[in-house]
Design an enzyme around this catalytic site. Structure first.
Site, PDB file in Angstrom:
ATOM      1  N   ASP A  17      46.381  34.349  31.466  1.00 34.34           N
ATOM      2  CA  ASP A  17      46.272  35.814  31.535  1.00 34.34           C
ATOM      3  C   ASP A  17      47.154  36.370  30.418  1.00 34.34           C
ATOM      4  OD1 ASP A  17      45.756  38.458  32.645  1.00 34.34           O
ATOM      5  OD2 ASP A  17      47.771  38.404  33.481  1.00 34.34           O
ATOM      6  N   SER A  18      47.039  37.679  30.202  1.00 32.11           N
ATOM      7  CA  SER A  18      47.919  38.316  29.225  1.00 32.11           C
ATOM      8  C   SER A  18      49.376  38.294  29.688  1.00 32.11           C
ATOM      9  CB  SER A  18      47.486  39.771  29.022  1.00 32.11           C
ATOM     10  OG  SER A  18      47.539  40.457  30.259  1.00 32.11           O
ATOM     11  N   CYS A  80      42.023  36.817  33.756  1.00 33.14           N
ATOM     12  CA  CYS A  80      42.245  38.129  33.172  1.00 33.14           C
ATOM     13  C   CYS A  80      40.864  38.755  32.987  1.00 33.14           C
ATOM     14  CB  CYS A  80      42.942  37.959  31.822  1.00 33.14           C
ATOM     15  SG  CYS A  80      43.102  39.481  30.877  1.00 33.14           S
ATOM     16  N   GLU A 160      53.985  44.951  35.626  1.00 32.73           N
ATOM     17  CA  GLU A 160      54.832  44.019  34.848  1.00 32.73           C
ATOM     18  C   GLU A 160      56.311  44.395  34.967  1.00 32.73           C
ATOM     19  OE1 GLU A 160      54.252  41.312  32.451  1.00 32.73           O
ATOM     20  OE2 GLU A 160      52.226  41.087  33.254  1.00 32.73           O
ATOM     21  N   CYS A 215      41.310  44.248  37.561  1.00 29.92           N
ATOM     22  CA  CYS A 215      42.373  43.757  36.671  1.00 29.92           C
ATOM     23  C   CYS A 215      43.288  42.912  37.547  1.00 29.92           C
ATOM     24  CB  CYS A 215      43.156  44.934  36.075  1.00 29.92           C
ATOM     25  SG  CYS A 215      44.661  44.430  35.193  1.00 29.92           S
ATOM     26  N   HIS A 217      46.286  42.304  37.480  1.00 33.03           N
ATOM     27  CA  HIS A 217      47.599  42.881  37.800  1.00 33.03           C
ATOM     28  C   HIS A 217      47.550  43.778  39.044  1.00 33.03           C
ATOM     29  CE1 HIS A 217      48.684  41.621  33.740  1.00 33.03           C
ATOM     30  NE2 HIS A 217      49.934  41.938  34.005  1.00 33.03           N
TER      31      HIS A 217
END
Ligand code: DGL
Length: 302
Positions: A17-18, A80, A160, A215, A217
């Site tokens: 993932d990013s 992702c 994050e 997403c 996240h």
């Protein structure tokens, strides 16, 4: 390039993932496939992907995939949505003998299984919404469905940062969700800029009854999203994400290829990041729901 052969069952599964978001998928993979070894790569140095161009995201995704392929993974999970939407086909074309799974189709399948009125709202990064991957994937399964998309770019840095609840996160969530669930938010295939609904207000059209967290996240914000939906009194909305359906798809694929790990002990997970191992361990623990120490995280270059 890398052939996953049928006697390769003891190789790890690669997941990338990013940043930390893919840890929500890793967690589901570890639960569904407890005997598999996992290699997780978070490209935190270049996060966010979601506001970058498709070309740039595809380049990053190919580099992340290359790193994991060089570590002899038996399957690759693009955990992702942004990278899946931008580069799934390119990654598959680069390693045609490797099983490469993305998260968009499993997320779309989860949404189609959950909706009752065929009106589905998708929240994702700007890039994912702009490209229309969810809209296409959902309508491939349910052509009569109506899909409304909203990009929620600020959710990524909030997650994050480890901010998953509280008044600031709620205010941001309200700003993004309110337009989607305003009376009469109608479906379409278009994408929306942050905070702006992509649908006209038509009072006769029912609200979406399913919200896709498009997403990886966003599942960390589920409780806040549910609270905000409750505050908006939008009625019954099922919140779905792609983690569980992706894990099941990976299991099905490995079983089909006779690549399920036969070891009896629990699988091991190894973590890599492109920036700041200590931060990855600290915030990653929140995503993973278990303590990660900086010593368990390796710094890598792509
Ligand atoms: N977690 C990623 C996704 O699923 C993207 C977050 C980002 O880097 O913008 O879309």
């Amino acid at each position: 390039m890398n052939a996953a052969l049928s006697d390769d069952s003891d190789r790890p599964i690669g997941v990338f993932d990013s940043g930390m978001g893919g840890l929500t998928v890793l967690s589901a993979l570890m639960a569904r496939l407890p005997h598999e070894d996992m290699l997780y790569l978070g490209d935190t140095a270049r996060l966010p992907y979601g506001t970058k161009s498709r070309r740039t995201v595809a380049r990053y995704a190919l580099q992340a995939a290359e790193k994991l392929v060089s570590m002899r993974v038996k399957a690759l999970v693009i955990a992702c949505n942004t990278a899946t939407a931008a580069a799934l086909d390119e990654v598959r074309a680069a390693w045609p003998q490797l099983s490469v799974l993305g998260v968009v189709e499993p997320g779309a399948a989860a949404a189609c299984a959950a909706t009752r009125n065929n009106r589905i709202a998708v929240i994702a990064t700007e890039s994912t919404i702009r490209g229309g991957a969810y809209q296409r994937a959902i309508q491939a399964i349910r052509p009569d469905s109506s899909v409304i998309g909203q990009s929620c770019s600020l959710f990524v840095p909030l997650a994050e940062e480890g901010w998953m609840d509280g008044p600031i996160v709620e205010a941001v969530a309200k700003r993004y969700l309110e337009p989607l669930f305003m009376s009469g938010a109608s479906g379409g295939q278009s994408g929306a800029a942050d905070g702006q609904p992509d649908a006209p207000n038509k009072p006769d059209i029912p609200q979406p009854d399913c919200l896709v967290l498009g997403c990886t996240h966003f599942p960390t914000l589920t409780a806040t999203i549910a609270k905000v939906l409750g505050d908006l009194s939008v009625g019954q909305v099922t919140i779905v994400d792609s983690a569980a359906t992706t894990a099941q798809a990976v299991k099905n694929k490995l079983r089909e290829l006779d690549l399920l790990n036969r070891q009896s002990q629990p699988g091991q997970a190894r973590f890599m990041t492109t920036d700041d191992e200590a931060r990855f361990a600290r915030i990653g623990s929140l995503f993973l729901g278990r303590q990660l120490e900086a010593g368990q995280v390796e710094l890598v270059n792509l």
